[in-house]
Design an enzyme around this catalytic site. Sequence first.
Site, PDB file in Angstrom:
ATOM      1  N   CYS A   1      35.399  54.382  45.809  1.00 18.09           N
ATOM      2  CA  CYS A   1      35.517  55.319  46.907  1.00 18.09           C
ATOM      3  C   CYS A   1      36.914  55.005  47.182  1.00 18.09           C
ATOM      4  CB  CYS A   1      34.374  55.244  47.910  1.00 18.09           C
ATOM      5  SG  CYS A   1      34.590  53.914  49.013  1.00 18.09           S
TER       6      CYS A   1
ATOM      7  N   HIS B   1      32.893  32.786  42.739  1.00 18.47           N
ATOM      8  CA  HIS B   1      32.240  32.021  43.801  1.00 18.47           C
ATOM      9  C   HIS B   1      31.196  32.718  44.480  1.00 18.47           C
ATOM     10  CE1 HIS B   1      36.083  29.908  44.761  1.00 18.47           C
ATOM     11  NE2 HIS B   1      36.060  29.387  43.623  1.00 18.47           N
TER      12      HIS B   1
END
Length: 142
Positions: free
Chosen positions: A65, A98
């Site tokens: 977006c 991570h």
Amino acid sequence: MKLALGSDHAGFAHKEVLRTWLSDQGYEVKDFGTFSADSMDYPDVAHPLSAAVESGEFSLGILLCGSANGVCITANKHAGVRAAIAWLPEIAALARQHNNANVLCVPARYVSEEQAKEIVSTFLKTDFEGGRHQNRVSKINC
């Protein structure tokens, strides 16, 4: 790998480029829309895509977006989704390594189509490191 791909009107042009590019690279891509540059509400795409990733129907999802904030906020309402915004390949890599992110959110108004390809490529080629990160990821859901 099966990928879920979607955007609002601001990300439509980038999504179209990515859809073709990903298919050419051998990915199985389902396009969740939008299907034009006409104004629309991003949750109408982000919710179905996120539900499909959450259910395991798709391994990973990619949402676009204008700023990536709207689709990211919406995607993260789904308990099984870890959506992350990335505007650089290095951030996409860290989101996978991570955080075990499974939905990438790209800010289409702030990256070029070529940069979007680099970000997506990095996201798709990077694995979760596990280890000390697994304990943290396990604490995310409420």
